[in-house]
Design an enzyme around this catalytic site. Structure first.
Site, PDB file in Angstrom:
ATOM      1  N   ASN A   9       0.774  -1.203   0.024  1.00  0.00           N
ATOM      2  CA  ASN A   9       0.069  -0.005  -0.081  1.00  0.00           C
ATOM      3  C   ASN A   9       0.816   1.283   0.006  1.00  0.00           C
ATOM      4  OD1 ASN A   9      -1.689   2.080   0.893  1.00  0.00           O
ATOM      5  ND2 ASN A   9      -2.975   0.961   2.045  1.00  0.00           N
ATOM      6  N   ASN A  11       0.168   4.280   0.275  1.00  0.00           N
ATOM      7  CA  ASN A  11      -0.088   5.199   0.952  1.00  0.00           C
ATOM      8  C   ASN A  11       0.470   5.228   2.525  1.00  0.00           C
ATOM      9  OD1 ASN A  11      -1.678   6.752  -0.881  1.00  0.00           O
ATOM     10  ND2 ASN A  11      -3.443   5.527  -0.654  1.00  0.00           N
ATOM     11  N   LYS A  12       0.355   3.895   2.796  1.00  0.00           N
ATOM     12  CA  LYS A  12       0.738   3.610   4.224  1.00  0.00           C
ATOM     13  C   LYS A  12       2.488   4.010   4.266  1.00  0.00           C
ATOM     14  CE  LYS A  12      -1.761  -0.543   6.109  1.00  0.00           C
ATOM     15  NZ  LYS A  12      -1.881  -2.012   6.044  1.00  0.00           N
ATOM     16  N   ASP A  68      -0.185  -6.237  11.717  1.00  0.00           N
ATOM     17  CA  ASP A  68      -1.359  -6.997  11.399  1.00  0.00           C
ATOM     18  C   ASP A  68      -2.476  -6.400  12.374  1.00  0.00           C
ATOM     19  OD1 ASP A  68      -3.009  -8.986   9.898  1.00  0.00           O
ATOM     20  OD2 ASP A  68      -2.868 -10.482  11.778  1.00  0.00           O
ATOM     21  N   THR A  69      -3.664  -6.407  12.036  1.00  0.00           N
ATOM     22  CA  THR A  69      -4.668  -5.652  12.730  1.00  0.00           C
ATOM     23  C   THR A  69      -6.094  -6.480  12.883  1.00  0.00           C
ATOM     24  OG1 THR A  69      -4.000  -3.475  11.853  1.00  0.00           O
ATOM     25  CG2 THR A  69      -6.191  -3.613  12.669  1.00  0.00           C
ATOM     26  N   GLY A 149     -12.912  -0.872   5.503  1.00  0.00           N
ATOM     27  CA  GLY A 149     -13.026  -2.191   6.575  1.00  0.00           C
ATOM     28  C   GLY A 149     -14.235  -1.751   7.503  1.00  0.00           C
ATOM     29  N   TYR A 150     -14.093  -1.776   8.639  1.00  0.00           N
ATOM     30  CA  TYR A 150     -15.096  -1.754   9.529  1.00  0.00           C
ATOM     31  C   TYR A 150     -15.317  -0.184  10.023  1.00  0.00           C
ATOM     32  CZ  TYR A 150     -14.586  -6.880  10.227  1.00  0.00           C
ATOM     33  OH  TYR A 150     -14.402  -8.054  10.000  1.00  0.00           O
ATOM     34  N   LYS A 171      -7.851  10.386  11.988  1.00  0.00           N
ATOM     35  CA  LYS A 171      -7.918   9.332  12.195  1.00  0.00           C
ATOM     36  C   LYS A 171      -6.634   8.443  12.842  1.00  0.00           C
ATOM     37  CE  LYS A 171      -8.680   4.330  10.575  1.00  0.00           C
ATOM     38  NZ  LYS A 171      -9.155   3.626   9.565  1.00  0.00           N
ATOM     39  N   HIS A 176      -5.440   2.780  16.169  1.00  0.00           N
ATOM     40  CA  HIS A 176      -4.523   1.628  16.781  1.00  0.00           C
ATOM     41  C   HIS A 176      -3.147   1.563  15.565  1.00  0.00           C
ATOM     42  CE1 HIS A 176      -7.820   1.161  13.703  1.00  0.00           C
ATOM     43  NE2 HIS A 176      -7.066   0.163  13.107  1.00  0.00           N
TER      44      HIS A 176
HETATM   45  P1  IMP Z   1      -4.809  -5.551   8.041  1.00  0.00           P
HETATM   46  O1  IMP Z   1      -3.916  -6.255   8.870  1.00  0.00           O
HETATM   47  O2  IMP Z   1      -4.314  -4.218   8.014  1.00  0.00           O
HETATM   48  O3  IMP Z   1      -4.783  -6.194   6.616  1.00  0.00           O
HETATM   49  O4  IMP Z   1      -6.376  -5.355   8.769  1.00  0.00           O
HETATM   50  C1  IMP Z   1      -7.177  -6.673   8.743  1.00  0.00           C
HETATM   51  C2  IMP Z   1      -8.462  -6.407   8.581  1.00  0.00           C
HETATM   52  O5  IMP Z   1      -8.947  -5.579   9.842  1.00  0.00           O
HETATM   53  C3  IMP Z   1      -8.911  -5.751   7.447  1.00  0.00           C
HETATM   54  O6  IMP Z   1      -9.318  -6.337   6.343  1.00  0.00           O
HETATM   55  C4  IMP Z   1      -9.941  -4.754   7.859  1.00  0.00           C
HETATM   56  O7  IMP Z   1     -11.163  -5.455   7.686  1.00  0.00           O
HETATM   57  C5  IMP Z   1      -9.919  -4.434   9.231  1.00  0.00           C
HETATM   58  N1  IMP Z   1      -8.957  -3.194   9.401  1.00  0.00           N
HETATM   59  C6  IMP Z   1      -7.789  -3.073   9.853  1.00  0.00           C
HETATM   60  N2  IMP Z   1      -7.568  -1.791  10.063  1.00  0.00           N
HETATM   61  C7  IMP Z   1      -8.766  -1.251   9.942  1.00  0.00           C
HETATM   62  C8  IMP Z   1      -9.033   0.313  10.278  1.00  0.00           C
HETATM   63  O8  IMP Z   1      -8.399   1.068  10.442  1.00  0.00           O
HETATM   64  N3  IMP Z   1     -10.521   0.367  10.098  1.00  0.00           N
HETATM   65  C9  IMP Z   1     -11.336  -0.389   9.777  1.00  0.00           C
HETATM   66  N4  IMP Z   1     -11.049  -1.893   9.629  1.00  0.00           N
HETATM   67  C10 IMP Z   1      -9.753  -2.227   9.766  1.00  0.00           C
END
Ligand code: IMP
Length: 191
Positions: A9, A11-12, A68-69, A149-150, A171, A176
């Site tokens: 990504n 932008n990230k 990872d999120t 995402g959410y 944001k 997080h």
């Molecule tokens: P990733 O590890 O950044 O790929 O996040 C895993 C999943 O968590 C993503 O596919 C999103 O559905 C959700 N997610 C991660 N960060 C965010 C956020 O900042 N806002 C909303 N959903 C998020």
């Protein structure tokens, strides 16, 4: 120092590069010709961040960090957590994921949730972990058009708006991922 951020990504990448001292040059996966599908098979966020960072360090020899999120919902025993991206099944689809979560919480009065980001940094043979948490509530319906995402169903603590109603600058200051990145950047800036 060259440091790989295990992301595609742009932008990230640019956002983090702007926060780092100029002596640290960030590289994306594309920059190092890595087009591998890195499997995220761990059962924790930390585990997946480690898998991704280790893949790059082991195969390409670079210092590297990966993130990872997950969204942890109290009344659902912290689900969807590490499975947030695939909550409603493959292929990953934000609308379906949000709809599933809203349905599963239709009767829930406890709406407490948190986003959590884990970052794993592999640096000169050592491993370091950083995390960032953003507490808030799951709304009963979607609000706002921004973000991803959410975001439309998550309202951070102390705000009346959803993440999807905030600018990315607003944001990033409280999110997080923003908090975890700030910890990583402070650590790297002091090297
Ligand atoms: P990733 O590890 O950044 O790929 O996040 C895993 C999943 O968590 C993503 O596919 C999103 O559905 C959700 N997610 C991660 N960060 C965010 C956020 O900042 N806002 C909303 N959903 C998020």
């Amino acid at each position: 120092m060259k440091l790989v951020f295990a992301t595609n990504n742009p932008n990230k990448l640019q956002e983090v590069q702007k926060m780092l001292p100029p002596s640290i040059q960030l590289l994306s996966l594309k920059d190092i010709d890595c087009f591998d599908e890195i499997e995220e098979t761990a059962i924790t966020l930390e585990g997946n961040a480690k898998l991704k960072a280790n893949h790059i360090t082991d195969k390409f020899g670079y210092n590297c960090f990966a993130d990872d999120t997950g969204l942890e919902v109290e009344t659902l025993n912290n689900e969807p957590g590490v499975y947030s991206a695939r909550y409603a099944g493959e292929p990953a689809n934000a609308e379906n994921n949000m709809n599933k979560l809203l349905t599963n919480m239709s009767d829930a009065s406890n709406r407490k949730a948190q986003f959590r980001t884990s970052i794993c940094l592999n640096l000169d043979g050592k491993q370091f972990l950083f995390d960032g948490v953003c507490k808030g509530d799951i709304l009963t319906h979607k609000k706002g058009e921004k973000g991803f995402g959410y975001d439309p169903i998550f309202s951070p603590e102390g705000y009346d708006t959803s993440f999807a109603e905030m600018s990315s600058e607003q944001k990033n200051k409280i999110s997080h991922r923003g908090l975890a990145i700030q910890k990583l950047v402070s650590f790297l800036s002091e090297l």
